[in-house]
Write a protein that holds these residues in place. Structure first.
Motif, mmCIF file in Angstrom:
data_model
loop_
_atom_site.group_PDB
_atom_site.id
_atom_site.type_symbol
_atom_site.label_atom_id
_atom_site.label_comp_id
_atom_site.label_asym_id
_atom_site.label_seq_id
_atom_site.Cartn_x
_atom_site.Cartn_y
_atom_site.Cartn_z
ATOM 1 N N VAL A 46 0.912 -1.049 0.118
ATOM 2 C CA VAL A 46 0.023 -0.063 -0.013
ATOM 3 C C VAL A 46 0.837 1.079 0.023
ATOM 4 O O VAL A 46 1.867 1.326 0.807
ATOM 5 C CB VAL A 46 -0.712 0.083 1.280
ATOM 6 N N LEU A 47 0.668 2.466 -0.900
ATOM 7 C CA LEU A 47 1.197 3.429 -0.767
ATOM 8 C C LEU A 47 0.101 4.695 -0.406
ATOM 9 O O LEU A 47 -1.064 4.597 -0.916
ATOM 10 C CB LEU A 47 1.863 3.995 -2.142
ATOM 11 N N LEU A 48 0.450 5.476 0.636
ATOM 12 C CA LEU A 48 -0.433 6.297 1.044
ATOM 13 C C LEU A 48 0.130 7.617 0.528
ATOM 14 O O LEU A 48 1.285 8.195 0.560
ATOM 15 C CB LEU A 48 -0.546 6.569 2.444
ATOM 16 N N ALA A 49 -0.680 8.620 0.208
ATOM 17 C CA ALA A 49 -0.241 9.947 -0.459
ATOM 18 C C ALA A 49 -1.623 11.060 0.409
ATOM 19 O O ALA A 49 -2.457 10.739 0.611
ATOM 20 C CB ALA A 49 -0.551 10.243 -1.824
ATOM 21 N N ALA A 50 -0.928 12.116 0.903
ATOM 22 C CA ALA A 50 -1.314 13.150 1.750
ATOM 23 C C ALA A 50 -0.516 14.462 1.815
ATOM 24 O O ALA A 50 0.602 14.288 1.475
ATOM 25 C CB ALA A 50 -2.022 12.476 2.837
ATOM 26 N N ARG A 51 -1.302 15.365 2.213
ATOM 27 C CA ARG A 51 -0.746 16.734 2.698
ATOM 28 C C ARG A 51 -1.190 17.113 4.068
ATOM 29 O O ARG A 51 -2.417 17.028 4.437
ATOM 30 C CB ARG A 51 -1.034 17.779 1.647
ATOM 31 N N GLY A 52 -0.384 17.982 4.884
ATOM 32 C CA GLY A 52 -0.970 18.735 5.971
ATOM 33 C C GLY A 52 -1.348 17.533 7.170
ATOM 34 O O GLY A 52 -1.027 16.473 7.387
ATOM 35 N N SER A 53 -2.505 18.019 7.762
ATOM 36 C CA SER A 53 -3.209 17.045 8.626
ATOM 37 C C SER A 53 -3.408 15.579 8.134
ATOM 38 O O SER A 53 -3.253 14.619 8.846
ATOM 39 C CB SER A 53 -4.470 17.730 9.233
ATOM 40 N N SER A 54 -3.831 15.691 6.743
ATOM 41 C CA SER A 54 -4.007 14.354 6.345
ATOM 42 C C SER A 54 -3.142 13.424 5.892
ATOM 43 O O SER A 54 -2.967 12.409 6.186
ATOM 44 C CB SER A 54 -4.676 14.680 4.876
ATOM 45 N N ASP A 55 -1.797 14.267 6.304
ATOM 46 C CA ASP A 55 -0.279 13.314 6.167
ATOM 47 C C ASP A 55 -0.326 12.410 7.449
ATOM 48 O O ASP A 55 0.100 11.616 7.484
ATOM 49 C CB ASP A 55 0.769 14.549 5.992
ATOM 50 N N HIS A 56 -1.023 13.165 8.460
ATOM 51 C CA HIS A 56 -0.860 12.606 9.839
ATOM 52 C C HIS A 56 -1.725 11.289 10.019
ATOM 53 O O HIS A 56 -1.396 10.383 10.565
ATOM 54 C CB HIS A 56 -1.077 13.530 10.992
ATOM 55 N N ALA A 57 -2.816 11.661 9.168
ATOM 56 C CA ALA A 57 -3.954 10.417 9.151
ATOM 57 C C ALA A 57 -3.464 9.644 8.374
ATOM 58 O O ALA A 57 -3.458 8.204 8.578
ATOM 59 C CB ALA A 57 -5.254 11.002 8.429
ATOM 60 N N ALA A 58 -2.699 9.691 7.462
ATOM 61 C CA ALA A 58 -2.027 8.567 6.633
ATOM 62 C C ALA A 58 -1.106 7.891 7.213
ATOM 63 O O ALA A 58 -0.892 6.564 7.087
ATOM 64 C CB ALA A 58 -1.464 9.214 5.289
ATOM 65 N N VAL A 76 4.083 8.187 0.198
ATOM 66 C CA VAL A 76 4.722 8.645 -0.917
ATOM 67 C C VAL A 76 4.814 10.310 -1.013
ATOM 68 O O VAL A 76 4.286 10.833 -0.390
ATOM 69 C CB VAL A 76 3.894 8.137 -2.389
ATOM 70 N N SER A 77 5.785 10.515 -1.975
ATOM 71 C CA SER A 77 5.905 11.926 -2.258
ATOM 72 C C SER A 77 5.382 12.305 -3.693
ATOM 73 O O SER A 77 5.811 11.693 -4.739
ATOM 74 C CB SER A 77 7.346 12.475 -2.405
ATOM 75 N N ALA A 78 4.280 13.002 -3.676
ATOM 76 C CA ALA A 78 3.601 13.380 -4.847
ATOM 77 C C ALA A 78 4.500 14.170 -5.702
ATOM 78 O O ALA A 78 4.320 14.025 -6.865
ATOM 79 C CB ALA A 78 2.284 14.361 -4.517
ATOM 80 N N SER A 79 5.470 14.809 -5.431
ATOM 81 C CA SER A 79 6.338 15.373 -6.275
ATOM 82 C C SER A 79 7.126 14.677 -7.246
ATOM 83 O O SER A 79 7.741 15.372 -8.019
ATOM 84 C CB SER A 79 7.125 16.642 -5.484
ATOM 85 N N ASP A 92 -1.203 -3.967 -9.091
ATOM 86 C CA ASP A 92 -1.284 -4.885 -7.705
ATOM 87 C C ASP A 92 -1.018 -3.957 -6.740
ATOM 88 O O ASP A 92 -0.721 -4.514 -5.393
ATOM 89 C CB ASP A 92 -0.478 -6.151 -7.819
ATOM 90 N N VAL A 93 -0.847 -2.769 -6.732
ATOM 91 C CA VAL A 93 -0.603 -1.921 -5.748
ATOM 92 C C VAL A 93 -1.829 -0.936 -5.286
ATOM 93 O O VAL A 93 -2.700 -0.706 -6.037
ATOM 94 C CB VAL A 93 0.293 -0.908 -5.855
ATOM 95 N N LEU A 94 -2.129 -0.731 -3.920
ATOM 96 C CA LEU A 94 -3.304 0.049 -3.475
ATOM 97 C C LEU A 94 -2.674 1.290 -3.058
ATOM 98 O O LEU A 94 -1.708 1.867 -2.391
ATOM 99 C CB LEU A 94 -3.689 -0.367 -2.018
ATOM 100 N N TYR A 95 -3.017 2.346 -3.826
ATOM 101 C CA TYR A 95 -2.929 3.776 -3.835
ATOM 102 C C TYR A 95 -3.868 4.633 -2.954
ATOM 103 O O TYR A 95 -5.031 4.653 -3.616
ATOM 104 C CB TYR A 95 -2.506 4.341 -5.098
ATOM 105 N N LEU A 96 -3.785 4.698 -1.707
ATOM 106 C CA LEU A 96 -4.822 5.271 -0.750
ATOM 107 C C LEU A 96 -4.439 6.789 -0.524
ATOM 108 O O LEU A 96 -3.424 7.395 -0.079
ATOM 109 C CB LEU A 96 -4.701 4.512 0.747
ATOM 110 N N VAL A 97 -5.357 7.665 -0.969
ATOM 111 C CA VAL A 97 -5.105 9.046 -1.083
ATOM 112 C C VAL A 97 -6.078 9.740 -0.210
ATOM 113 O O VAL A 97 -7.239 9.396 0.054
ATOM 114 C CB VAL A 97 -5.228 9.772 -2.310
#
Length: 347
Positions: A46-58, A76-79, A92-97
């Motif tokens: 699983v890969l997780l992408a987020a910013r700010g508070s959502s990054d902490h939730a990730a 992950v780093s969106a950049s 076969d990867v789960l990308y959770l945003v």
């Protein structure tokens, strides 16, 4: 918003969280429908992408995935996609945003590219009509309702609860450990007012604060530091309890306020030595969580005991209230922190 009393919206949204939790737990079966698809697709990792508070939730979701599902997970780093054009094979990867607004351009573009590269993309947002939801194959609506204050409170905790219900359902659970959270959140809010007020008085004049936790509570420490920094303008930093002893502890002294998140379970127990070490350096340590009473701290904000994996959903409540109180005590308005907006417009 300019006609409202300072902190009015943040205070109201903190108080609203028990009702928000009740609405989300009532939708467990709906969230489980998305989980069914994830379980059937059997992602490799699983890969997780987020910013700010959502990054902490990730970060919280990362612990859930690695512990409850025993799948490797990474942030992950969106950049790497939006700035550098990287196109890794994500079959076969789960990308959770995770994005409360669903409006961050870099997350939207990274999600589109991940889907093109073969990932199963899932958006977790508070805006079911957002562009991010359209970019992702599946979505989970956290259903926290409109949040007026700039500093995220109810949307953050609602995101944690939604992520827990999703990940728990992937392993075949029914959210059992989360069903008491509405009542426990109401209990926590009603009992923490006095110790939070005392903590505001203790830390009103400090200029440097450190938050720390281990395991699931690492996310709470990170979110607590962000709330303190963005609403009070304090120099606030978050460290894993393990990392804190590997260097940063040298910067802690009697002028440093330390918030240690210590809930019942393996992560909280691992914090005992760390709290003791920080206290020996003369720091004023505030222990927060269901294990707070057992910690060698200067002061405590105890919380009801839950399963360790859902404790962060309650742990963040007193840290939100502490940030609110300190902002007001220092003459600020946490509803209008300088230089901030609800959506991060990074590319």
């Amino acid at each position: 918003m300019t006609d409202a009393a300072p902190g009015q919206h943040m205070r109201a949204e903190i108080a609203e969280q028990p009702q928000v939790f009740a609405a989300i737990t009532a939708r467990q079966a709906e969230i489980a429908q998305v989980a069914t698809v994830l379980a059937e697709r059997r992602p490799r990792f699983v890969l997780l992408a987020a910013r700010g508070s959502s990054d902490h939730a990730a970060l919280y979701a990362k612990y859930l995935i690695e512990v409850l599902l025993e799948l490797p997970a990474g942030l992950v780093s969106a950049s790497t996609t939006t700035l550098y054009g990287a196109k890794p094979d994500l079959s076969d990867v789960l990308y959770l945003v995770v994005s409360q607004s669903g409006g961050s351009p870099d997350l939207i573009e990274a999600t589109r590219q991940a889907r093109l590269q073969g990932a199963l993309t899932v958006a977790v947002t508070n805006n079911p009509t957002s562009d991010l939801n359209s970019a992702a194959e599946l979505s989970v609506d956290i259903g926290a309702g409109k949040e007026i204050a700039v500093a995220a409170t109810k949307t953050y905790s609602a995101t944690l609860l939604s992520l827990y219900l999703l990940i728990d359902a992937v392993r075949g659970g029914h959210g059992t450990d989360a069903m008491d959270l509405p009542a426990l959140a109401a209990e926590a809010l009603s009992t923490m007012e006095s110790p939070v007020t005392e903590a505001v008085a203790r830390y009103r004049y400090v200029e440097r604060m450190v938050t720390t936790g281990r395991g699931y509570s690492s996310a709470t420490a990170a979110e607590g530091a962000l709330k303190l920094a963005e609403t009070t303008y304090l120099a606030a930093r978050a460290y894993s309890g393990a990392d804190l002893l590997h260097g940063p502890v040298a910067a802690i002294d009697s002028d440093t306020g330390v918030v240690a998140v210590t809930s019942a379970g393996k992560g909280g127990e691992a914090m005992r030595e760390i709290v003791q070490a920080v206290r020996q350096r003369g720091a004023d340590v505030l222990a927060v969580g269901s294990a707070a009473q057992d910690m060698p701290a200067s002061s405590r904000i105890p919380l009801p005991t839950t399963a360790e994996e859902v404790a962060p959903i309650l742990e963040v409540l007193p840290l939100q209230s502490l940030a609110l109180g300190l902002s007001l005590a220092r003459g600020g308005d946490p509803d209008n922190p300088r230089g901030l907006s609800k959506v991060t417009r990074t590319l």
